[in-house]
Scaffold this motif. Structure first.
Motif, mmCIF file in Angstrom:
data_model
loop_
_atom_site.group_PDB
_atom_site.id
_atom_site.type_symbol
_atom_site.label_atom_id
_atom_site.label_comp_id
_atom_site.label_asym_id
_atom_site.label_seq_id
_atom_site.Cartn_x
_atom_site.Cartn_y
_atom_site.Cartn_z
ATOM 1 N N ALA A 23 0.841 -1.205 0.000
ATOM 2 C CA ALA A 23 0.000 0.000 0.000
ATOM 3 C C ALA A 23 0.874 1.251 0.000
ATOM 4 O O ALA A 23 0.555 2.242 -0.683
ATOM 5 N N CYS A 24 1.975 1.235 0.756
ATOM 6 C CA CYS A 24 2.891 2.381 0.768
ATOM 7 C C CYS A 24 3.444 2.652 -0.626
ATOM 8 O O CYS A 24 3.512 3.817 -1.065
ATOM 9 N N TYR A 25 3.825 1.599 -1.333
ATOM 10 C CA TYR A 25 4.325 1.780 -2.692
ATOM 11 C C TYR A 25 3.259 2.413 -3.588
ATOM 12 O O TYR A 25 3.541 3.328 -4.377
ATOM 13 N N ARG A 26 2.016 1.950 -3.463
ATOM 14 C CA ARG A 26 0.931 2.512 -4.273
ATOM 15 C C ARG A 26 0.704 3.980 -3.946
ATOM 16 O O ARG A 26 0.351 4.774 -4.822
ATOM 17 N N LEU A 27 0.910 4.335 -2.686
ATOM 18 C CA LEU A 27 0.676 5.709 -2.240
ATOM 19 C C LEU A 27 1.880 6.621 -2.471
ATOM 20 O O LEU A 27 1.808 7.826 -2.204
ATOM 21 N N GLY A 28 2.989 6.057 -2.933
ATOM 22 C CA GLY A 28 4.184 6.855 -3.153
ATOM 23 C C GLY A 28 4.968 7.145 -1.889
ATOM 24 O O GLY A 28 5.758 8.091 -1.844
ATOM 25 N N ILE A 29 4.751 6.329 -0.841
ATOM 26 C CA ILE A 29 5.482 6.482 0.425
ATOM 27 C C ILE A 29 6.760 5.658 0.364
ATOM 28 O O ILE A 29 6.720 4.466 0.062
ATOM 29 N N GLN A 30 7.892 6.263 0.642
ATOM 30 C CA GLN A 30 9.170 5.550 0.599
ATOM 31 C C GLN A 30 9.212 4.476 1.670
ATOM 32 O O GLN A 30 8.769 4.680 2.801
ATOM 33 N N VAL A 31 9.744 3.310 1.314
ATOM 34 C CA VAL A 31 9.833 2.171 2.233
ATOM 35 C C VAL A 31 11.297 1.780 2.403
ATOM 36 O O VAL A 31 12.042 1.672 1.426
ATOM 37 N N MET A 32 11.699 1.552 3.642
ATOM 38 C CA MET A 32 13.025 1.017 3.936
ATOM 39 C C MET A 32 12.851 -0.208 4.832
ATOM 40 O O MET A 32 12.336 -0.086 5.946
ATOM 41 N N GLU A 33 13.250 -1.371 4.345
ATOM 42 C CA GLU A 33 13.206 -2.587 5.152
ATOM 43 C C GLU A 33 14.598 -2.800 5.739
ATOM 44 O O GLU A 33 15.482 -3.366 5.105
ATOM 45 N N ARG A 34 14.768 -2.305 6.937
ATOM 46 C CA ARG A 34 16.050 -2.386 7.651
ATOM 47 C C ARG A 34 15.771 -2.460 9.144
ATOM 48 O O ARG A 34 14.710 -2.085 9.627
ATOM 49 N N ALA A 35 16.758 -2.957 9.881
ATOM 50 C CA ALA A 35 16.619 -2.993 11.334
ATOM 51 C C ALA A 35 16.637 -1.568 11.875
ATOM 52 O O ALA A 35 17.306 -0.682 11.332
ATOM 53 N N PHE A 36 15.881 -1.345 12.957
ATOM 54 C CA PHE A 36 15.910 -0.049 13.626
ATOM 55 C C PHE A 36 15.984 -0.280 15.135
ATOM 56 O O PHE A 36 15.676 -1.366 15.641
ATOM 57 N N THR A 37 16.414 0.735 15.845
ATOM 58 C CA THR A 37 16.695 0.595 17.270
ATOM 59 C C THR A 37 15.520 1.061 18.130
ATOM 60 O O THR A 37 14.594 1.732 17.649
ATOM 61 N N LEU A 38 15.605 0.741 19.427
ATOM 62 C CA LEU A 38 14.613 1.252 20.370
ATOM 63 C C LEU A 38 14.634 2.776 20.402
ATOM 64 O O LEU A 38 13.586 3.413 20.535
ATOM 65 N N GLY A 39 15.816 3.359 20.274
ATOM 66 C CA GLY A 39 15.914 4.813 20.247
ATOM 67 C C GLY A 39 15.162 5.396 19.067
ATOM 68 O O GLY A 39 14.450 6.403 19.203
ATOM 69 N N GLU A 40 15.304 4.773 17.889
ATOM 70 C CA GLU A 40 14.573 5.239 16.712
ATOM 71 C C GLU A 40 13.071 5.062 16.898
ATOM 72 O O GLU A 40 12.275 5.906 16.467
ATOM 73 N N LEU A 41 12.680 3.966 17.523
ATOM 74 C CA LEU A 41 11.266 3.725 17.782
ATOM 75 C C LEU A 41 10.685 4.831 18.659
ATOM 76 O O LEU A 41 9.600 5.356 18.393
ATOM 77 N N MET A 42 11.404 5.197 19.719
ATOM 78 C CA MET A 42 10.892 6.204 20.648
ATOM 79 C C MET A 42 10.834 7.585 19.996
ATOM 80 O O MET A 42 10.028 8.428 20.401
ATOM 81 N N GLU A 43 11.676 7.832 19.009
ATOM 82 C CA GLU A 43 11.710 9.131 18.337
ATOM 83 C C GLU A 43 10.906 9.150 17.044
ATOM 84 O O GLU A 43 10.867 10.184 16.351
ATOM 85 N N ALA A 44 10.250 8.051 16.698
ATOM 86 C CA ALA A 44 9.527 7.947 15.435
ATOM 87 C C ALA A 44 8.333 8.900 15.395
ATOM 88 O O ALA A 44 7.762 9.265 16.430
ATOM 89 N N ASP A 45 7.952 9.273 14.196
ATOM 90 C CA ASP A 45 6.763 10.109 14.026
ATOM 91 C C ASP A 45 5.490 9.311 14.312
ATOM 92 O O ASP A 45 4.528 9.853 14.845
ATOM 93 N N GLU A 46 5.510 8.023 13.945
ATOM 94 C CA GLU A 46 4.408 7.120 14.257
ATOM 95 C C GLU A 46 4.967 5.719 14.491
ATOM 96 O O GLU A 46 5.939 5.317 13.832
#
Length: 285
Positions: free
Chosen positions: A211-234
């Motif tokens: 759905a993100c691809y259809r909507l033109g939303i960039q996708v990155m399939e990579r590991a992320f940290t707890l710090g990134e999770l806490m600072e995420a926009d959503e």
């Protein structure tokens, strides 16, 4: 029927259907499973779930007693017998029944189980609460095995703390939740852990990425940290029975709430796919 159980050809209410003592599930949890929702008596994303089910069984050398098409027909027929418009559809295969022994007969025929019950999908606009926990599971999380004790313990801990789900992490790197996938939005980019052996390849997550691809939303399939999770926009949590939920709190700290427009676009897209697939079944009661 209000609720249905199936074991190796026998159909009845869950309290009526019995399982042989020597089924290897009792001794070893020796089996794999899959699950999805049913809408308007149609099994949602049936082919995707069957593909994953047969892949999991093959990885453990378990022989499913019927081919993929036959199983799909059986699940659809069983679903038609249960009252209601929205259901939880669950099925598993165990290696079979035999005297307890770690070594098994490679020609053993598997035993198929099915459970179908009424279900209500959670309102995607209602935020959820999460906690975090070190991921101490084994390194075969890509196989949808019945060995779920770590997830059971983590889910119970979340419940006792007033949360809805537990996020697993390995040394600070987020993997997945106890029974869901977790992804984040940051600066308009959808970020999610890659499909490796540390997570289950979530079908709802896969369709959300599409759905993100259809909507033109960039996708990155990579590991992320707890710090990134806490600072995420959503912070987005997905499963086969809840397609796109968002978190407002992790370990008692408020998170997300910074990109509701993008989140809403994604939620609308995955809900529309479900409604189209099932013939406009009501998503929530």
């Amino acid at each position: 029927m209000k609720e249905l159980a199936y074991y190796d050809g026998t159909i009845g209410m869950p309290e009526e259907v019995t399982v042989p003592f020597n089924d290897r599930v009792h001794f070893f949890g020796d089996g794999v499973y899959d699950a999805t929702v049913g809408g308007n008596h149609r099994v949602y994303l049936l082919d995707d779930h069957l593909d994953r089910f047969y892949s999991s069984a093959k990885a453990l050398d378990i022989r499913i007693p019927m081919d993929k098409k036959e199983l799909g027909t059986l699940l659809t027929e069983l679903l038609s017998r249960v009252e209601g418009d929205t259901h939880f559809v669950y099925w598993q295969v165990t290696r079979g029944a035999a005297s307890r022994n770690h070594v098994y007969d490679p020609n053993m025929k598997g035993k198929l189980w099915v459970m179908i019950r009424p279900n209500t999908l959670r309102d995607p606009d209602s935020p959820i609460q999460l906690i975090t926990k070190e991921d101490t599971r084994f390194y075969h999380c890509n196989i949808k095995t019945l060995n779920l004790l770590p997830s059971v313990v983590a889910s119970q801990e979340a419940s006792e703390k007033g949360a809805d789900e537990t996020i697993f992490h390995r040394g600070g790197t987020v993997t997945e939740c106890a029974h869901s996938n977790v992804s984040i939005l940051k600066d308009g980019v959808f970020i999610s852990h890659p499909n490796d052996n540390l997570i289950l390849r979530g079908i709802s997550k896969t369709h959300m990425i599409q759905a993100c691809y259809r909507l033109g939303i960039q996708v990155m399939e990579r590991a992320f940290t707890l710090g990134e999770l806490m600072e995420a926009d959503e912070v987005i949590v997905t499963s086969s029975s809840n397609f796109c939920l968002h978190a407002e709190c992790v370990d008692g700290v408020r998170v997300g709430g910074k990109d509701r427009d993008t989140l809403q676009m994604i939620q609308d897209a995955v809900i529309e796919e479900y409604l189209d697939y099932t013939g406009k079944a009501g998503i929530m009661d």
